[in-house]
Design a protein around this motif. Sequence first.
Motif, PDB file in Angstrom:
ATOM      1  N   LEU A 302      37.882  19.363 -70.351  1.00  0.00           N
ATOM      2  CA  LEU A 302      37.280  18.477 -69.481  1.00  0.00           C
ATOM      3  C   LEU A 302      36.556  17.223 -70.475  1.00  0.00           C
ATOM      4  CD1 LEU A 302      35.590  20.490 -66.695  1.00  0.00           C
ATOM      5  CD2 LEU A 302      37.667  19.160 -66.438  1.00  0.00           C
ATOM      6  N   GLU A 303      36.055  17.828 -71.466  1.00  0.00           N
ATOM      7  CA  GLU A 303      35.304  16.730 -72.305  1.00  0.00           C
ATOM      8  C   GLU A 303      36.483  15.770 -72.996  1.00  0.00           C
ATOM      9  OE1 GLU A 303      32.122  15.780 -72.918  1.00  0.00           O
ATOM     10  OE2 GLU A 303      31.815  17.314 -71.001  1.00  0.00           O
ATOM     11  N   LEU A 304      37.686  16.516 -73.311  1.00  0.00           N
ATOM     12  CA  LEU A 304      38.856  15.481 -73.998  1.00  0.00           C
ATOM     13  C   LEU A 304      39.216  14.584 -72.857  1.00  0.00           C
ATOM     14  CD1 LEU A 304      40.516  18.463 -75.692  1.00  0.00           C
ATOM     15  CD2 LEU A 304      39.132  16.890 -76.821  1.00  0.00           C
ATOM     16  N   LYS A 317      43.053   1.292 -71.689  1.00  0.00           N
ATOM     17  CA  LYS A 317      44.205   2.010 -72.399  1.00  0.00           C
ATOM     18  C   LYS A 317      43.153   3.023 -73.193  1.00  0.00           C
ATOM     19  CE  LYS A 317      44.419  -1.199 -76.185  1.00  0.00           C
ATOM     20  NZ  LYS A 317      45.302  -1.892 -77.023  1.00  0.00           N
ATOM     21  N   ILE A 318      43.895   4.208 -73.787  1.00  0.00           N
ATOM     22  CA  ILE A 318      43.120   5.061 -74.565  1.00  0.00           C
ATOM     23  C   ILE A 318      42.801   4.152 -75.955  1.00  0.00           C
ATOM     24  CG2 ILE A 318      43.542   7.198 -75.940  1.00  0.00           C
ATOM     25  CD1 ILE A 318      45.250   8.223 -73.655  1.00  0.00           C
ATOM     26  N   GLY A 319      41.825   4.608 -76.288  1.00  0.00           N
ATOM     27  CA  GLY A 319      41.193   3.971 -77.715  1.00  0.00           C
ATOM     28  C   GLY A 319      42.006   4.529 -78.852  1.00  0.00           C
ATOM     29  N   GLN A 325      42.013   9.451 -80.274  1.00  0.00           N
ATOM     30  CA  GLN A 325      43.286   9.755 -80.666  1.00  0.00           C
ATOM     31  C   GLN A 325      43.376  11.498 -80.819  1.00  0.00           C
ATOM     32  OE1 GLN A 325      46.444   7.731 -81.128  1.00  0.00           O
ATOM     33  NE2 GLN A 325      44.950   6.518 -79.651  1.00  0.00           N
ATOM     34  N   GLU A 326      42.661  11.929 -81.442  1.00  0.00           N
ATOM     35  CA  GLU A 326      42.557  13.422 -81.775  1.00  0.00           C
ATOM     36  C   GLU A 326      42.559  13.764 -80.507  1.00  0.00           C
ATOM     37  OE1 GLU A 326      43.071  17.216 -83.204  1.00  0.00           O
ATOM     38  OE2 GLU A 326      43.529  15.043 -84.209  1.00  0.00           O
ATOM     39  N   ALA A 327      41.719  13.540 -79.423  1.00  0.00           N
ATOM     40  CA  ALA A 327      41.645  14.087 -78.007  1.00  0.00           C
ATOM     41  C   ALA A 327      42.776  14.042 -77.381  1.00  0.00           C
ATOM     42  CB  ALA A 327      40.596  13.398 -77.230  1.00  0.00           C
ATOM     43  N   ALA A 328      43.525  12.816 -77.357  1.00  0.00           N
ATOM     44  CA  ALA A 328      44.644  12.674 -76.692  1.00  0.00           C
ATOM     45  C   ALA A 328      45.733  13.497 -77.218  1.00  0.00           C
ATOM     46  CB  ALA A 328      45.175  10.976 -76.830  1.00  0.00           C
TER      47      ALA A 328
END
Length: 544
Positions: A302-304, A317-319, A325-328
């Motif tokens: 959930l935090e990711l 967009k995703i940062g 990027q690691e979370a994604a």
Amino acid sequence: MANLFSKGGAALRLRSAVKGLHPLARRAFQLLDKDPNVIGFDPDYYLRHNPDVAQAQVHPLLHAIKHGAPEGREVAPGFSAHWYSEMNEIEGSDANDAILHLIHARSGSKKQKLAFFGYAWNGEWRLDAYMREVVSSISSLGIDVDVYIGNQFTREGGPKGFREDLTTKDLKAFVKSQDYDFAFSFNNALITPDTVDGLDCVIVSIVVDSRHHLFDHMDDGGAEVFRLPIHVAPIYTSLVSDLEFSLGHRTLATFLPAATQITRREPSAGEDSITISWIASLVGDHNVDSFMARIPDLPGGLELVKRCLSDIERTGKIGDDCITQEAAHILCSWASWDFQYLEMQLQNIVTNGTRLATVDILAPLGLRVFGNKRWRTASTFLPAVAYSYRSGSGLQRHAELCAIYDQSKISINFPQSQAATGMQYRILDILASKSLLITKDVPDSDMEKLFGKTSPIVTFTDLADLRTKCNYYLNNEEERLDCVKKCNALVATGFSFRERTLQYLDLSNKKASQAINPDDGRGSIILIGANRVREWAARHWRTA
């Protein structure tokens, strides 16, 4: 084709059976018996797909005309009498009306011809309202239109790859045999090196979505298609700069904003007026539903998701920072998704959150939201949705969408996260209507570039501002009407479907576009199904 019957008594029975047909059906039989290719009728295909007919040893064409078409069977590969009647606005419910109309329209036709590579995310292969309006505009110029549904030709009906029982070379050979004068594609549907090579005109790719939402038949991430000799015609400017940055070279592209209906009808006396209208769907699918239902099972999941969503809420967009990027990357590995698909689904979550909050805040002012079935689920936990939701399933034609705006005092618009600075269809539709557009402010948007920072278009910054402005204009009718009049003037010229279509045609084949003659009467619109191409290709390579 009658020689499929054995000689003697069988031939006599066939003549007798044909004579006993309804005049409409008899005429259809006679014409198709002479030229079955006009609709792609193949007796072997019909018998293979109708084993009851083969077992009864009935003449395939006779059965197709007398029983098959009225029963809704596939008379020819990919041919649908209902689809044809709807697209060509044929009155009458008899399937043979459609067949006869098509035979008369296409048999020996000297009209110019266009290949339209579109898509349809429904089982009936209906084009969306905007594509349908473009196709209708092409037809009104006296051009015959062959519609190909891009996702019929892909793996699993999505936007990627190509089906295993059909090759791009098969499509190239079929397209080449049709001698098209023009070719349009929406979102790069069916654009491959082979398709480009099979045409004697330039494919104009009308791009209406962000780059990562386009068709990718070559399975290379969608970049190489822009290196082909096509002409890209995006409805938003940011695609051009995005391509130049990512590909490192200048792509042949012309920004042409979306079009709209300039001439509108007057609402009927019995139609209800709408205080605030919003045509919007809750986006996403079962994949994102399942993803969010299972994400608590992933430690820290959930935090990711929260980290990625916060970037999308701010920037769309995703940062690019290492932590995000690691979370994604973790989420992609866990869900077995690629990065673009994850980003798209998270963008859908952000879009839906905004839409639900909007309904909650505007329902007390009389909001009516016309959308898809996913709203029904939301109505079980948000009473405002139950008050405001109206099914949008009946809004199939562009004119039907525009009629909603003409009945409304105010129509609101939110650009989707992935739309970036682009200007969606509905902005122009509302600007041309009797409704006041109130749209989300997007800095440096195409709307701003086209109409200027001081245009009369009403924008809002957040939901509180939206509510304030809706309330203000509902209580100040003269100002509302004055603003609507000024907005109408912005799109009075240069934004009609005919004007835009003529520009596309000129980009596809300048020489042929100079020979367009609308006085020849409307062109016909037919569906070229993937099965028809496959069956044709099988015969073609056998005899080549």
